[in-house]
Design a protein around this motif. Structure first.
Motif, PDB file in Angstrom:
ATOM      1  N   ILE A  76       0.836  -1.204   0.000  1.00 50.30           N
ATOM      2  CA  ILE A  76       0.000   0.000   0.000  1.00 50.30           C
ATOM      3  C   ILE A  76       0.872   1.257   0.000  1.00 50.30           C
ATOM      4  O   ILE A  76       0.596   2.216  -0.729  1.00 50.30           O
ATOM      5  CB  ILE A  76      -0.968  -0.015   1.204  1.00 50.30           C
ATOM      6  CG1 ILE A  76      -2.015  -1.116   0.998  1.00 50.30           C
ATOM      7  CG2 ILE A  76      -1.628   1.342   1.396  1.00 50.30           C
ATOM      8  CD1 ILE A  76      -2.881  -1.380   2.212  1.00 50.30           C
ATOM      9  N   MET A  77       1.937   1.251   0.791  1.00 48.71           N
ATOM     10  CA  MET A  77       2.825   2.412   0.829  1.00 48.71           C
ATOM     11  C   MET A  77       3.523   2.623  -0.513  1.00 48.71           C
ATOM     12  O   MET A  77       3.724   3.764  -0.948  1.00 48.71           O
ATOM     13  CB  MET A  77       3.849   2.269   1.949  1.00 48.71           C
ATOM     14  CG  MET A  77       3.265   2.465   3.334  1.00 48.71           C
ATOM     15  SD  MET A  77       4.501   2.335   4.624  1.00 48.71           S
ATOM     16  CE  MET A  77       5.431   3.839   4.370  1.00 48.71           C
ATOM     17  N   ARG A  78       3.894   1.535  -1.177  1.00 43.74           N
ATOM     18  CA  ARG A  78       4.533   1.653  -2.485  1.00 43.74           C
ATOM     19  C   ARG A  78       3.567   2.277  -3.489  1.00 43.74           C
ATOM     20  O   ARG A  78       3.930   3.155  -4.259  1.00 43.74           O
ATOM     21  CB  ARG A  78       5.001   0.293  -2.978  1.00 43.74           C
ATOM     22  CG  ARG A  78       5.722   0.370  -4.315  1.00 43.74           C
ATOM     23  CD  ARG A  78       6.232  -0.971  -4.740  1.00 43.74           C
ATOM     24  NE  ARG A  78       5.148  -1.921  -4.831  1.00 43.74           N
ATOM     25  CZ  ARG A  78       4.919  -2.702  -5.879  1.00 43.74           C
ATOM     26  NH1 ARG A  78       5.734  -2.671  -6.895  1.00 43.74           N
ATOM     27  NH2 ARG A  78       3.915  -3.539  -5.891  1.00 43.74           N
ATOM     28  N   LYS A  79       2.317   1.808  -3.468  1.00 45.91           N
ATOM     29  CA  LYS A  79       1.309   2.353  -4.380  1.00 45.91           C
ATOM     30  C   LYS A  79       0.971   3.806  -4.044  1.00 45.91           C
ATOM     31  O   LYS A  79       0.566   4.566  -4.919  1.00 45.91           O
ATOM     32  CB  LYS A  79       0.029   1.505  -4.343  1.00 45.91           C
ATOM     33  CG  LYS A  79       0.188   0.154  -4.979  1.00 45.91           C
ATOM     34  CD  LYS A  79       0.502   0.304  -6.436  1.00 45.91           C
ATOM     35  CE  LYS A  79       0.593  -1.040  -7.120  1.00 45.91           C
ATOM     36  NZ  LYS A  79       0.997  -0.932  -8.509  1.00 45.91           N
ATOM     37  N   ALA A  80       1.160   4.214  -2.789  1.00 37.49           N
ATOM     38  CA  ALA A  80       0.886   5.588  -2.367  1.00 37.49           C
ATOM     39  C   ALA A  80       2.042   6.536  -2.683  1.00 37.49           C
ATOM     40  O   ALA A  80       1.953   7.734  -2.426  1.00 37.49           O
ATOM     41  CB  ALA A  80       0.584   5.621  -0.871  1.00 37.49           C
ATOM     42  N   GLY A  81       3.151   6.014  -3.218  1.00 36.57           N
ATOM     43  CA  GLY A  81       4.262   6.865  -3.619  1.00 36.57           C
ATOM     44  C   GLY A  81       5.450   6.856  -2.692  1.00 36.57           C
ATOM     45  O   GLY A  81       6.355   7.672  -2.831  1.00 36.57           O
ATOM     46  N   TYR A  82       5.480   5.941  -1.733  1.00 34.41           N
ATOM     47  CA  TYR A  82       6.591   5.872  -0.787  1.00 34.41           C
ATOM     48  C   TYR A  82       7.589   4.762  -1.120  1.00 34.41           C
ATOM     49  O   TYR A  82       8.444   4.445  -0.311  1.00 34.41           O
ATOM     50  CB  TYR A  82       6.075   5.689   0.638  1.00 34.41           C
ATOM     51  CG  TYR A  82       5.354   6.903   1.148  1.00 34.41           C
ATOM     52  CD1 TYR A  82       6.059   7.999   1.608  1.00 34.41           C
ATOM     53  CD2 TYR A  82       3.970   6.967   1.150  1.00 34.41           C
ATOM     54  CE1 TYR A  82       5.403   9.130   2.065  1.00 34.41           C
ATOM     55  CE2 TYR A  82       3.299   8.084   1.610  1.00 34.41           C
ATOM     56  CZ  TYR A  82       4.021   9.156   2.058  1.00 34.41           C
ATOM     57  OH  TYR A  82       3.367  10.274   2.508  1.00 34.41           O
ATOM     58  N   GLY A  83       7.503   4.184  -2.293  1.00 40.47           N
ATOM     59  CA  GLY A  83       8.447   3.151  -2.723  1.00 40.47           C
ATOM     60  C   GLY A  83       9.652   3.783  -3.402  1.00 40.47           C
ATOM     61  O   GLY A  83       9.776   5.006  -3.484  1.00 40.47           O
ATOM     62  N   VAL A  84      10.557   2.952  -3.923  1.00 39.81           N
ATOM     63  CA  VAL A  84      11.740   3.445  -4.621  1.00 39.81           C
ATOM     64  C   VAL A  84      11.291   4.249  -5.838  1.00 39.81           C
ATOM     65  O   VAL A  84      10.526   3.769  -6.664  1.00 39.81           O
ATOM     66  CB  VAL A  84      12.657   2.277  -5.047  1.00 39.81           C
ATOM     67  CG1 VAL A  84      13.795   2.768  -5.912  1.00 39.81           C
ATOM     68  CG2 VAL A  84      13.188   1.564  -3.830  1.00 39.81           C
ATOM     69  N   GLY A  85      11.751   5.478  -5.925  1.00 38.93           N
ATOM     70  CA  GLY A  85      11.392   6.348  -7.038  1.00 38.93           C
ATOM     71  C   GLY A  85       9.969   6.873  -6.943  1.00 38.93           C
ATOM     72  O   GLY A  85       9.445   7.399  -7.921  1.00 38.93           O
ATOM     73  N   GLY A  86       9.343   6.759  -5.791  1.00 33.72           N
ATOM     74  CA  GLY A  86       7.961   7.214  -5.606  1.00 33.72           C
ATOM     75  C   GLY A  86       7.838   8.726  -5.632  1.00 33.72           C
ATOM     76  O   GLY A  86       8.812   9.451  -5.416  1.00 33.72           O
ATOM     77  N   SER A  87       6.629   9.177  -5.845  1.00 37.15           N
ATOM     78  CA  SER A  87       6.393  10.617  -5.970  1.00 37.15           C
ATOM     79  C   SER A  87       6.486  11.357  -4.639  1.00 37.15           C
ATOM     80  O   SER A  87       6.668  12.572  -4.633  1.00 37.15           O
ATOM     81  CB  SER A  87       5.000  10.844  -6.568  1.00 37.15           C
ATOM     82  OG  SER A  87       4.003  10.293  -5.705  1.00 37.15           O
ATOM     83  N   LYS A  88       6.387  10.682  -3.520  1.00 42.52           N
ATOM     84  CA  LYS A  88       6.392  11.349  -2.217  1.00 42.52           C
ATOM     85  C   LYS A  88       7.750  11.287  -1.521  1.00 42.52           C
ATOM     86  O   LYS A  88       7.876  11.680  -0.374  1.00 42.52           O
ATOM     87  CB  LYS A  88       5.343  10.728  -1.318  1.00 42.52           C
ATOM     88  CG  LYS A  88       3.964  10.761  -1.954  1.00 42.52           C
ATOM     89  CD  LYS A  88       2.925  11.234  -1.024  1.00 42.52           C
ATOM     90  CE  LYS A  88       1.635  11.370  -1.782  1.00 42.52           C
ATOM     91  NZ  LYS A  88       0.525  10.708  -1.187  1.00 42.52           N
ATOM     92  N   ILE A  89       8.746  10.779  -2.214  1.00 47.04           N
ATOM     93  CA  ILE A  89      10.080  10.650  -1.610  1.00 47.04           C
ATOM     94  C   ILE A  89      10.982  11.724  -2.185  1.00 47.04           C
ATOM     95  O   ILE A  89      11.055  11.911  -3.393  1.00 47.04           O
ATOM     96  CB  ILE A  89      10.684   9.257  -1.887  1.00 47.04           C
ATOM     97  CG1 ILE A  89       9.834   8.195  -1.218  1.00 47.04           C
ATOM     98  CG2 ILE A  89      12.106   9.176  -1.391  1.00 47.04           C
ATOM     99  CD1 ILE A  89      10.351   6.810  -1.451  1.00 47.04           C
ATOM    100  N   LYS A  90      11.686  12.419  -1.302  1.00 45.05           N
ATOM    101  CA  LYS A  90      12.660  13.413  -1.742  1.00 45.05           C
ATOM    102  C   LYS A  90      13.849  12.687  -2.328  1.00 45.05           C
ATOM    103  O   LYS A  90      14.485  11.859  -1.652  1.00 45.05           O
ATOM    104  CB  LYS A  90      13.096  14.274  -0.550  1.00 45.05           C
ATOM    105  CG  LYS A  90      14.080  15.335  -0.915  1.00 45.05           C
ATOM    106  CD  LYS A  90      14.491  16.141   0.305  1.00 45.05           C
ATOM    107  CE  LYS A  90      15.566  17.109  -0.044  1.00 45.05           C
ATOM    108  NZ  LYS A  90      16.045  17.833   1.123  1.00 45.05           N
ATOM    109  N   ASN A  91      14.164  12.969  -3.570  1.00 41.94           N
ATOM    110  CA  ASN A  91      15.279  12.298  -4.246  1.00 41.94           C
ATOM    111  C   ASN A  91      16.576  12.965  -3.840  1.00 41.94           C
ATOM    112  O   ASN A  91      16.884  14.066  -4.280  1.00 41.94           O
ATOM    113  CB  ASN A  91      15.087  12.354  -5.761  1.00 41.94           C
ATOM    114  CG  ASN A  91      16.107  11.522  -6.495  1.00 41.94           C
ATOM    115  OD1 ASN A  91      16.923  10.855  -5.882  1.00 41.94           O
ATOM    116  ND2 ASN A  91      16.062  11.576  -7.805  1.00 41.94           N
TER     117      ASN A  91
END
Length: 94
Positions: A76-91
């Motif tokens: 669920i967290m990956r689909k929410a954008g918290y996975g590798v390269g996700g939209s909610k993670i500061k690169n």
């Protein structure tokens, strides 16, 4: 035992990788989703292991259920954008 010496051996031929591109950086799963999944599953494994040793079947199955909850939480967290390269993670480039 034989007294024969090993003569020069040929270097091993390079192995084929069957079309696998090993130059791609996979990221090793360093993300909040992966860490949450692993930590919750480790807690579930700990619960199940202790229950197994003390022969407590309901607690054992509860530990297995916690492991599945960890797997679901990571997904669920990956689909929410918290996975590798996700939209909610500061690169940060790491």
């Amino acid at each position: 035992m034989s007294k024969a010496t090993v003569s020069g051996t040929k270097p091993a031929a390079p192995k084929e990788h069957h079309g696998i591109d090993h130059s791609i950086d996979l990221g090793h799963g360093n993300s909040p989703a992966a860490w949450t999944c692993v930590i919750v599953m480790l807690i579930g494994a700990l619960i199940a292991s202790i229950a197994f040793v003390i022969a407590n079947t309901p607690v054992f199955w509860a530990g297995i259920a916690v492991m599945f909850v960890g797997l679901l939480a990571g997904y669920i967290m990956r689909k929410a954008g918290y996975g590798v390269g996700g939209s909610k993670i500061k690169n940060t480039g790491h």
